[in-house]
Structures are given as structure tokens and as C-alpha cells.
Design a protein around this motif. Sequence first.
Motif, PDB file in Angstrom:
ATOM      1  N   ALA A 184      29.241  49.905  54.217  1.00 38.33           N
ATOM      2  CA  ALA A 184      29.781  49.785  52.868  1.00 38.33           C
ATOM      3  C   ALA A 184      31.263  49.419  52.857  1.00 38.33           C
ATOM      4  N   HIS A 185      31.958  49.584  53.973  1.00 37.96           N
ATOM      5  CA  HIS A 185      33.387  49.309  54.007  1.00 37.96           C
ATOM      6  C   HIS A 185      33.701  47.888  54.458  1.00 37.96           C
ATOM      7  N   GLU A 186      32.693  47.124  54.881  1.00 39.37           N
ATOM      8  CA  GLU A 186      32.917  45.752  55.303  1.00 39.37           C
ATOM      9  C   GLU A 186      33.128  44.873  54.075  1.00 39.37           C
ATOM     10  N   ILE A 187      34.149  44.048  54.120  1.00 42.77           N
ATOM     11  CA  ILE A 187      34.459  43.163  53.000  1.00 42.77           C
ATOM     12  C   ILE A 187      33.752  41.834  53.227  1.00 42.77           C
ATOM     13  N   ALA A 188      32.838  41.483  52.312  1.00 44.98           N
ATOM     14  CA  ALA A 188      32.119  40.220  52.428  1.00 44.98           C
ATOM     15  C   ALA A 188      32.874  39.102  51.721  1.00 44.98           C
ATOM     16  N   LEU A 189      33.448  39.398  50.560  1.00 38.26           N
ATOM     17  CA  LEU A 189      34.147  38.398  49.754  1.00 38.26           C
ATOM     18  C   LEU A 189      35.525  38.923  49.417  1.00 38.26           C
ATOM     19  N   SER A 190      36.536  38.103  49.668  1.00 39.83           N
ATOM     20  CA  SER A 190      37.908  38.507  49.385  1.00 39.83           C
ATOM     21  C   SER A 190      38.592  37.421  48.567  1.00 39.83           C
ATOM     22  N   VAL A 191      39.132  37.811  47.429  1.00 40.61           N
ATOM     23  CA  VAL A 191      39.889  36.916  46.555  1.00 40.61           C
ATOM     24  C   VAL A 191      41.317  37.436  46.540  1.00 40.61           C
ATOM     25  N   SER A 192      42.256  36.553  46.852  1.00 40.69           N
ATOM     26  CA  SER A 192      43.637  36.988  46.985  1.00 40.69           C
ATOM     27  C   SER A 192      44.579  36.115  46.159  1.00 40.69           C
ATOM     28  N   GLY A 213      48.817  24.385  29.705  1.00 35.76           N
ATOM     29  CA  GLY A 213      49.696  25.529  29.495  1.00 35.76           C
ATOM     30  C   GLY A 213      48.963  26.858  29.371  1.00 35.76           C
ATOM     31  N   LEU A 214      47.624  26.832  29.419  1.00 35.91           N
ATOM     32  CA  LEU A 214      46.838  28.055  29.254  1.00 35.91           C
ATOM     33  C   LEU A 214      46.549  28.684  30.614  1.00 35.91           C
ATOM     34  N   GLN A 215      47.068  29.886  30.835  1.00 32.56           N
ATOM     35  CA  GLN A 215      46.856  30.619  32.087  1.00 32.56           C
ATOM     36  C   GLN A 215      45.526  31.354  31.995  1.00 32.56           C
ATOM     37  N   ALA A 216      44.522  30.885  32.744  1.00 32.75           N
ATOM     38  CA  ALA A 216      43.195  31.506  32.712  1.00 32.75           C
ATOM     39  C   ALA A 216      43.115  32.698  33.653  1.00 32.75           C
ATOM     40  N   LEU A 217      43.573  32.533  34.893  1.00 30.82           N
ATOM     41  CA  LEU A 217      43.573  33.611  35.879  1.00 30.82           C
ATOM     42  C   LEU A 217      44.982  33.765  36.411  1.00 30.82           C
ATOM     43  N   ASN A 218      45.441  34.990  36.527  1.00 33.05           N
ATOM     44  CA  ASN A 218      46.807  35.233  36.974  1.00 33.05           C
ATOM     45  C   ASN A 218      46.818  36.231  38.131  1.00 33.05           C
ATOM     46  N   ARG A 219      46.880  35.694  39.366  1.00 32.91           N
ATOM     47  CA  ARG A 219      47.014  36.477  40.595  1.00 32.91           C
ATOM     48  C   ARG A 219      45.942  37.569  40.713  1.00 32.91           C
ATOM     49  N   ILE A 220      44.683  37.153  40.656  1.00 30.52           N
ATOM     50  CA  ILE A 220      43.543  38.069  40.765  1.00 30.52           C
ATOM     51  C   ILE A 220      43.333  38.456  42.233  1.00 30.52           C
ATOM     52  N   ASP A 221      43.140  39.737  42.487  1.00 29.03           N
ATOM     53  CA  ASP A 221      42.851  40.252  43.830  1.00 29.03           C
ATOM     54  C   ASP A 221      41.555  41.056  43.773  1.00 29.03           C
ATOM     55  N   LEU A 222      40.604  40.700  44.651  1.00 32.56           N
ATOM     56  CA  LEU A 222      39.332  41.417  44.737  1.00 32.56           C
ATOM     57  C   LEU A 222      38.895  41.499  46.190  1.00 32.56           C
ATOM     58  N   ASP A 223      38.349  42.607  46.578  1.00 33.05           N
ATOM     59  CA  ASP A 223      37.686  42.766  47.865  1.00 33.05           C
ATOM     60  C   ASP A 223      36.316  43.339  47.563  1.00 33.05           C
ATOM     61  N   ILE A 224      35.275  42.579  47.877  1.00 31.66           N
ATOM     62  CA  ILE A 224      33.917  42.961  47.509  1.00 31.66           C
ATOM     63  C   ILE A 224      33.084  43.147  48.766  1.00 31.66           C
ATOM     64  N   GLY A 225      32.450  44.295  48.887  1.00 35.88           N
ATOM     65  CA  GLY A 225      31.601  44.586  50.034  1.00 35.88           C
ATOM     66  C   GLY A 225      30.137  44.672  49.671  1.00 35.88           C
ATOM     67  N   GLU A 226      29.824  44.691  48.388  1.00 34.21           N
ATOM     68  CA  GLU A 226      28.431  44.749  47.953  1.00 34.21           C
ATOM     69  C   GLU A 226      28.309  44.011  46.633  1.00 34.21           C
ATOM     70  N   ILE A 227      27.100  43.664  46.269  1.00 36.93           N
ATOM     71  CA  ILE A 227      26.871  42.946  45.023  1.00 36.93           C
ATOM     72  C   ILE A 227      27.020  43.933  43.871  1.00 36.93           C
ATOM     73  N   LEU A 228      27.917  43.602  42.957  1.00 44.03           N
ATOM     74  CA  LEU A 228      28.152  44.446  41.789  1.00 44.03           C
ATOM     75  C   LEU A 228      27.936  43.602  40.542  1.00 44.03           C
ATOM     76  N   ALA A 229      28.807  43.693  39.582  1.00 39.32           N
ATOM     77  CA  ALA A 229      28.721  42.894  38.362  1.00 39.32           C
ATOM     78  C   ALA A 229      30.131  42.554  37.902  1.00 39.32           C
ATOM     79  N   VAL A 230      30.244  41.442  37.222  1.00 40.11           N
ATOM     80  CA  VAL A 230      31.505  41.074  36.587  1.00 40.11           C
ATOM     81  C   VAL A 230      31.252  41.183  35.098  1.00 40.11           C
TER      82      VAL A 230
END
Length: 144
Positions: free
Chosen positions: A29-37, A45-62
Motif C-alpha cells: 500500500a505504500h508503493e507509489i504507482a502514479l506521481s504528479v508533481s 489567462g485562465l489558470q486551470a491547474l496550479n502546482r498540483i501534487d499527488l502521490d497515488i498508490g491505489e485506485i481511488l476517485a477524483v
Amino acid sequence: MDNHSRKAIDQGSSKRKKPEAGYSMPHNAHEIALSVSHLSLSFGGLQALNRIDLDIGEILAVIGPNGAEKTCLLNCINGFYHPYEGSVFYREKDLTALKPHKIATLRIARTFQNIELYLGLSRLGNRKSYKEVKHYKRRKRWLS
């Protein structure tokens, strides 16, 4: 926890559906499969995403309200959009500059919500036509 309870839990966990062949889950469960940095994306001029950080080790939901840019995040992960800043790694492989068809070979993709309604039909008629198309596609796949 007594032995009886532990045995019931162990028996229940053995009934879980196993992943399909070729798919490998993280080893623990501690292994990171997907990392967004530091992922950032803007449209003009429209900022959609601003410095998103995610570390995902299992399938969850957004989840989030309409306009929360969930789709923009998923589109950056699957290569449909390319962020102007940040990176996306899947199992230590950099996906940031890859095209969607290359990312799809890693079993990361998206589907589009495609609602095709026939304007001249009622709700019931549209539903019946959906069932017919679904049945036809299933039969066609079975015959080939």
C-alpha cells in the motif's frame, strides 16, 4: 481480536476478485504507482491547474464540483493535455511529454462521455435503441 474473527476476515479476503492478467498492482500500500508533481496548466489567462501534487498508490476517485478542473488533471495524466509546468510519473516512467497512444500502452487512458440520443425518439425509444446497439455489438464481437 479473537481467532474466530481473524479466521472470518481471512476467509473473506480470499474471495476478492483478482486483477485481470497482465495488470500488476503495487506490491504494498505504500508503493507509489502514479506521481504528479507541481502540475500547472492554463488556457490563455485562465489558470486551470496550479502546482498540483499527488502521490497515488491505489485506485481511488477524483471528486469535486463542476468546474473544479478534474478533467484537466486527468487529461494531463493521460497525455491529452500537456502541462506547461510540472511532471507526471507512472512507476518511475516520465509521462509528461508522451503522446496519449504511448501512455495508453501503459494501460492509462480515458474515455469520453458520449451521449448519443435520437432527437425524434422518446426516452423509452432511446433506451430501447441503446439496448439494441449494445446487443448488436456484443453479438458481432462474439461472431468474429
